[in-house]
Scaffold this motif. Sequence first.
Motif, PDB file in Angstrom:
ATOM      1  N   GLU A 107       0.318   4.229   1.098  1.00  0.00           N
ATOM      2  CA  GLU A 107      -0.474   3.480   0.112  1.00  0.00           C
ATOM      3  C   GLU A 107       0.425   2.659  -0.806  1.00  0.00           C
ATOM      4  O   GLU A 107       0.065   1.550  -1.218  1.00  0.00           O
ATOM      5  N   LEU A 108       1.609   3.195  -1.137  1.00  0.00           N
ATOM      6  CA  LEU A 108       2.555   2.437  -1.962  1.00  0.00           C
ATOM      7  C   LEU A 108       3.025   1.185  -1.234  1.00  0.00           C
ATOM      8  O   LEU A 108       3.104   0.099  -1.828  1.00  0.00           O
ATOM      9  N   THR A 109       3.327   1.309   0.056  1.00  0.00           N
ATOM     10  CA  THR A 109       3.771   0.152   0.832  1.00  0.00           C
ATOM     11  C   THR A 109       2.677  -0.909   0.903  1.00  0.00           C
ATOM     12  O   THR A 109       2.948  -2.108   0.731  1.00  0.00           O
ATOM     13  N   VAL A 110       1.445  -0.486   1.163  1.00  0.00           N
ATOM     14  CA  VAL A 110       0.324  -1.427   1.207  1.00  0.00           C
ATOM     15  C   VAL A 110       0.165  -2.125  -0.141  1.00  0.00           C
ATOM     16  O   VAL A 110      -0.013  -3.356  -0.211  1.00  0.00           O
ATOM     17  N   LYS A 111       0.261  -1.365  -1.217  1.00  0.00           N
ATOM     18  CA  LYS A 111       0.121  -1.947  -2.558  1.00  0.00           C
ATOM     19  C   LYS A 111       1.228  -2.953  -2.838  1.00  0.00           C
ATOM     20  O   LYS A 111       0.985  -4.047  -3.366  1.00  0.00           O
ATOM     21  N   GLU A 114       0.535  -6.193  -0.704  1.00  0.00           N
ATOM     22  CA  GLU A 114      -0.674  -6.962  -1.024  1.00  0.00           C
ATOM     23  C   GLU A 114      -0.701  -7.456  -2.466  1.00  0.00           C
ATOM     24  O   GLU A 114      -1.339  -8.475  -2.762  1.00  0.00           O
ATOM     25  N   GLU A 115      -0.014  -6.750  -3.376  1.00  0.00           N
ATOM     26  CA  GLU A 115      -0.127  -7.107  -4.798  1.00  0.00           C
ATOM     27  C   GLU A 115       1.103  -7.837  -5.340  1.00  0.00           C
ATOM     28  O   GLU A 115       1.079  -8.317  -6.470  1.00  0.00           O
ATOM     29  N   THR A 116       2.165  -7.921  -4.574  1.00  0.00           N
ATOM     30  CA  THR A 116       3.344  -8.661  -5.030  1.00  0.00           C
ATOM     31  C   THR A 116       3.192 -10.140  -4.654  1.00  0.00           C
ATOM     32  O   THR A 116       3.091 -10.479  -3.477  1.00  0.00           O
ATOM     33  N   GLY A 124       6.565 -24.070  -6.788  1.00  0.00           N
ATOM     34  CA  GLY A 124       6.177 -23.053  -7.766  1.00  0.00           C
ATOM     35  C   GLY A 124       4.845 -22.382  -7.472  1.00  0.00           C
ATOM     36  O   GLY A 124       4.413 -21.513  -8.230  1.00  0.00           O
ATOM     37  N   SER A 125       4.168 -22.771  -6.401  1.00  0.00           N
ATOM     38  CA  SER A 125       2.887 -22.131  -6.069  1.00  0.00           C
ATOM     39  C   SER A 125       3.139 -20.733  -5.529  1.00  0.00           C
ATOM     40  O   SER A 125       4.254 -20.384  -5.130  1.00  0.00           O
ATOM     41  N   SER A 126       2.093 -19.906  -5.532  1.00  0.00           N
ATOM     42  CA  SER A 126       2.245 -18.534  -5.055  1.00  0.00           C
ATOM     43  C   SER A 126       1.027 -18.100  -4.267  1.00  0.00           C
ATOM     44  O   SER A 126      -0.045 -18.705  -4.370  1.00  0.00           O
TER      45      SER A 126
END
Length: 351
Positions: A107-111, A114-116, A124-126
């Motif tokens: 779950e940490l790897t998925v987070k 997906e959230e970084t 400069g777009s993300s």
Amino acid sequence: TEANRIIPTCPPAELPKEPESVYRALRYGTAKFLQQCGIKRMTVGLSGGIDSAVTAVMYADILGPENILLLNLPSRFNSAATRNSAQQLAQALGANYAVMPISESYELTVKQLEETPITHLADGSSFNLQLSGLIKENIQARDRGARVIAAASAAFGGAFSCNSNKAELAIGYATFYGDICGAMAMIGDLWKHQVYALGRYLNELIYKREVIPEAIFNIRPSAELSDAQTVGNGGDPLVYGYHDYLLRAFIENWHKTTPADILRWYKAGTLAAELGCTQEAINEACPDAAALIADLERWWNLFAGFAVAKRIQAPPILSLTKRAFGYDHREAQLTPYFSREYYELKEELLK
């Protein structure tokens, strides 16, 4: 003369038959490999399925259970049935055993992924990465193999095993740097039905007791990596009673079978006889011509396509046949090919 004739003390030994010959060859070849490499301890990921069960029992037979570390690495997708079977097998062997859940790290790897935010430094777009179901399945396999089992093996000493069988290797049903890593694929030249037969042989004639629980022989094979892929729902994509023999024909027949051969035999009603499987197994996997063609193209494209790249990077396989993956079965990464005859037969059958 009659007086000088040498009378044999026992009749000539018969050539061993499967699974006896499989057991003797695997035991001898694996023991020699471990001896030559100086490996005296082995770590095995024990899922509760037949492949890891047979691998674990064989290593315990060769090295002694005190030199075997068995690890069960469940996520939330692993059933109580397979977890219980793994523990029963480890207890029956008297090996070293631990349960190390991977849910938190998964779950940490998925987070993290997906959230970084990913920044495009030119403007400069993300954006954020989106993980498919398959990617999440592969994260679990790599977490087990490349992270936990590899590290535990280094700490325990020795090496760790690859538990893949020949059917899985044939179609690339494995994860890069996950369940296709290790020092050696002991059962990598065995089809799934041979693994089951070897498991029965180990219980009945080598250990003479139930070291591999009966539940392992009866449960539906599954990687248990998602809600859609469990022992009670989905399971492995292969119907081994048919696909073992289909894939074997591609590899082990002296004149390697082609997709056109399969359609020709199917049209003539001789496919079961040519492959050596039952008609019932073919019907279970492919109830009609359209299903058989779709199934054939799916596995041929994988077998002759991306699975080659996985096999090139797979651990060494203990060779039992004249067409083991590696040196015996020569192959190159070329585009999967279907002949003109194949397309003509396909068109005819689909009418």
